[in-house]
Design an enzyme around this catalytic site. Structure first.
Site, PDB file in Angstrom:
ATOM      1  N   SER A 145     -28.494 -30.072  95.011  1.00 19.49           N
ATOM      2  CA  SER A 145     -28.222 -29.690  93.615  1.00 19.49           C
ATOM      3  C   SER A 145     -29.411 -29.003  92.946  1.00 19.49           C
ATOM      4  CB  SER A 145     -27.747 -30.897  92.800  1.00 19.49           C
ATOM      5  OG  SER A 145     -26.568 -31.442  93.369  1.00 19.49           O
ATOM      6  N   ASN A 170     -27.604 -21.847 101.539  1.00 19.09           N
ATOM      7  CA  ASN A 170     -26.721 -22.399 102.570  1.00 19.09           C
ATOM      8  C   ASN A 170     -25.311 -22.236 102.033  1.00 19.09           C
ATOM      9  OD1 ASN A 170     -25.265 -23.893 104.385  1.00 19.09           O
ATOM     10  ND2 ASN A 170     -26.081 -25.880 103.739  1.00 19.09           N
ATOM     11  N   TRP A 171     -24.643 -21.219 102.556  1.00 20.13           N
ATOM     12  CA  TRP A 171     -23.321 -20.908 101.991  1.00 20.13           C
ATOM     13  C   TRP A 171     -22.246 -21.904 102.412  1.00 20.13           C
ATOM     14  CZ3 TRP A 171     -22.398 -14.852 102.336  1.00 20.13           C
ATOM     15  CH2 TRP A 171     -23.213 -14.226 101.388  1.00 20.13           C
ATOM     16  N   LYS A 172     -22.519 -22.704 103.437  1.00 17.89           N
ATOM     17  CA  LYS A 172     -21.524 -23.669 103.936  1.00 17.89           C
ATOM     18  C   LYS A 172     -20.235 -22.909 104.315  1.00 17.89           C
ATOM     19  CE  LYS A 172     -23.834 -27.176 101.275  1.00 17.89           C
ATOM     20  NZ  LYS A 172     -23.800 -28.486 100.648  1.00 17.89           N
ATOM     21  N   HIS A 179     -28.019 -30.506 109.278  1.00 18.87           N
ATOM     22  CA  HIS A 179     -27.559 -30.681 107.900  1.00 18.87           C
ATOM     23  C   HIS A 179     -26.767 -31.985 107.795  1.00 18.87           C
ATOM     24  CE1 HIS A 179     -25.489 -30.134 104.124  1.00 18.87           C
ATOM     25  NE2 HIS A 179     -26.460 -29.296 103.812  1.00 18.87           N
ATOM     26  N   GLY A 227     -27.363 -24.908  98.093  1.00 11.72           N
ATOM     27  CA  GLY A 227     -25.946 -24.797  98.432  1.00 11.72           C
ATOM     28  C   GLY A 227     -25.194 -24.042  97.355  1.00 11.72           C
ATOM     29  N   GLY A 228     -24.554 -24.781  96.461  1.00  7.72           N
ATOM     30  CA  GLY A 228     -23.688 -24.188  95.432  1.00  7.72           C
ATOM     31  C   GLY A 228     -24.301 -23.020  94.686  1.00  7.72           C
ATOM     32  N   GLU A 237     -24.151 -32.731 106.320  1.00  6.61           N
ATOM     33  CA  GLU A 237     -22.689 -32.593 106.504  1.00  6.61           C
ATOM     34  C   GLU A 237     -22.344 -32.551 107.987  1.00  6.61           C
ATOM     35  OE1 GLU A 237     -22.257 -29.240 103.904  1.00  6.61           O
ATOM     36  OE2 GLU A 237     -22.689 -30.538 102.197  1.00  6.61           O
ATOM     37  N   GLU A 267     -33.345 -33.364 102.104  1.00  9.70           N
ATOM     38  CA  GLU A 267     -32.132 -33.332 101.290  1.00  9.70           C
ATOM     39  C   GLU A 267     -31.541 -34.740 101.178  1.00  9.70           C
ATOM     40  OE1 GLU A 267     -30.334 -29.090 101.302  1.00  9.70           O
ATOM     41  OE2 GLU A 267     -29.464 -30.224 102.944  1.00  9.70           O
TER      42      GLU A 267
HETATM   43  P1  PGA Z   1     -26.166 -28.189  97.030  1.00 10.93           P
HETATM   44  O1  PGA Z   1     -26.299 -28.187  98.630  1.00 10.93           O
HETATM   45  O2  PGA Z   1     -27.260 -27.318  96.514  1.00 10.93           O
HETATM   46  O3  PGA Z   1     -24.793 -27.641  96.756  1.00 10.93           O
HETATM   47  O4  PGA Z   1     -26.323 -29.614  96.590  1.00 10.93           O
HETATM   48  C1  PGA Z   1     -27.541 -28.206  99.247  1.00 10.93           C
HETATM   49  C2  PGA Z   1     -27.370 -28.279 100.750  1.00 10.93           C
HETATM   50  O5  PGA Z   1     -26.468 -28.996 101.198  1.00 10.93           O
HETATM   51  O6  PGA Z   1     -28.107 -27.636 101.501  1.00 10.93           O
END
Ligand code: PGA
Length: 255
Positions: A216, A13-15, A98, A237-238, A100, A170
Site C-alpha cells: 500500500s 508490480n502490475w499483478k 511474492h 502494486g495498486g 501472493e 512486504e
Molecule cells: P500494493 O501491492 O501496493 O497494492 O499493496 C504491493 C505488492 O504486492 O507488491
C-alpha cells in the site's frame, strides 16, 4: 549506515492487470512523467504483456521485469516460464517469492531460493519478496520470520550475485489492504532484512543492498516511507496501475 551507497529502485508490480494494448497505452502515458527520475524505474508485468512493454519502454528510462520465473531451464512444467525465455525477451528484472505466490500457489522458502538462483544465474536483477503475516507480527516473531525468509532465499547466492539482488520487505497484512506499515515499521522491517544479510555476507556488503518497502505504498505516503534510512525504494502494486500516482512515487524516490 549510509543510504548513499545504495541504488534507489521504484518497481511497479502490475499483478494480473492489463492486456498488451493497455500495457502500451499505460507505459506511453508514464514515460514522460518519469523521464527525469533520479532512481531506477521498473515495471514488472504479466508474461503476456512483456513484449508490448519492452517495445513501449524502448528508448526510455523504464526497465521491464517479470512477476515470476521457474527454476528449471526447460521441460514439462505447464504454465511456467524460464529465465532464458525472459532474457530472450529483453526482460531485465524479475520478482520472486511474492507473498501472493507463497499464499495462493504453494511457493515455499526453498522454491523461492531455487527461482532466485535461476534468475541470478541468467543475469536477471531479482526482486526477492519477504514479509510476515499479521498473525506472525502479533506473535512477536517478525524479526525471526524476515531473517529466515531472507537467509533461505539467498542460500548459495554468491556475494557477486548479491549485487543483482533487491529485497522487498512486504508485510503481508499491508498488501492490497490500504493498510500501510508506518514509516517506523517499514524501516524496522528493512533493518531486520539488512541484519540478516549482514549475518551472511558481512555488514559492509549489507550496506550496499537495496531494500524496498512494499504494501500500500502510494502517492500520499511514499515520501515519508522513502525518507527512512533503510527504505531504499518501493515495490508498488495498486498505485503502479495509475501513471500519475506512480510518477509521484518515482519523484519522491528521486529527492
Ligand atoms: P500494493 O501491492 O501496493 O497494492 O499493496 C504491493 C505488492 O504486492 O507488491
Amino acid at each position: 549506515m549510509n543510504k548513499s551507497k545504495r541504488n534507489a529502485v521504484i518497481a511497479g508490480n502490475w499483478k494480473m492487470n492489463n492486456t498488451p494494448e493497455q500495457t502500451t497505452a499505460l507505459i506511453n502515458e508514464m514515460k514522460p512523467l518519469v523521464a527525469n527520475a533520479d532512481c531506477d524505474v521498473v515495471l514488472c508485468v504479466p508474461f503476456v504483456d512483456i513484449v508490448a512493454a519492452v517495445e513501449a519502454a524502448k528508448g526510455s528510462n523504464i526497465k521491464i521485469g517479470a512477476e515470476n520465473v521457474h527454476f528449471e531451464a526447460k521441460g514439462a512444467f505447464t504454465g511456467e516460464v524460464s529465465a532464458e525465455m525472459l532474457t530472450a525477451c529483453n526482460v531485465e528484472y524479475v520478482i520472486t517469492g511474492h507473498s501472493e505466490r507463497r499464499q495462493y500457489f504453494g511457493e515455499t522458502n526453498e522454491t523461492v531460493n531455487l527461482r532466485s538462483l535461476a534468475a541470478l544465474n541468467a543475469g536477471l536483477k531479482t526482486i526477492i519478496c519477504v514479509g510476515e503475516t499479521l498473525e506472525q507480527r502479533k506473535q512477536g516473531v517478525t524479526k525471526e520470520i524476515l531473517s529466515m525468509q531472507t537467509k533461505i532465499a539467498l542460500k548459495d547466492v554468491t556475494a557477486e550475485q548479491l549485487k543483482n539482488v533487491i529485497i522487498a520487505y512486504e508485510p503481508v497484512w499491508a498488501i492490497g489492504t490500504g493498510e500501510t506499515a508506518t514509516a517506523e515499521q517499514a524501516d524496522e522491517g528493512n533493518k531486520f532484512v539488512r541484519d540478516a544479510i549482514a549475518d551472511v555476507y558481512g555488514a559492509d556488503v549489507a550496506e550496499t543492498v537495496t531494500i524496498q518497502y512494499g504494501g500500500s505504498m502510494n502517492a500520499g505516503n511514499a515520501e515519508e516511507l522513502l525518507s527512512k534510512e533503510n527504505v531504499d525504494g518501493g515495490l508498488i502494486g495498486g498505485a503502479s496501475l495509475k501513471a500519475k500516482d506512480f510518477s509521484i512515487i518515482v519523484a519522491a524516490a528521486s529527492k
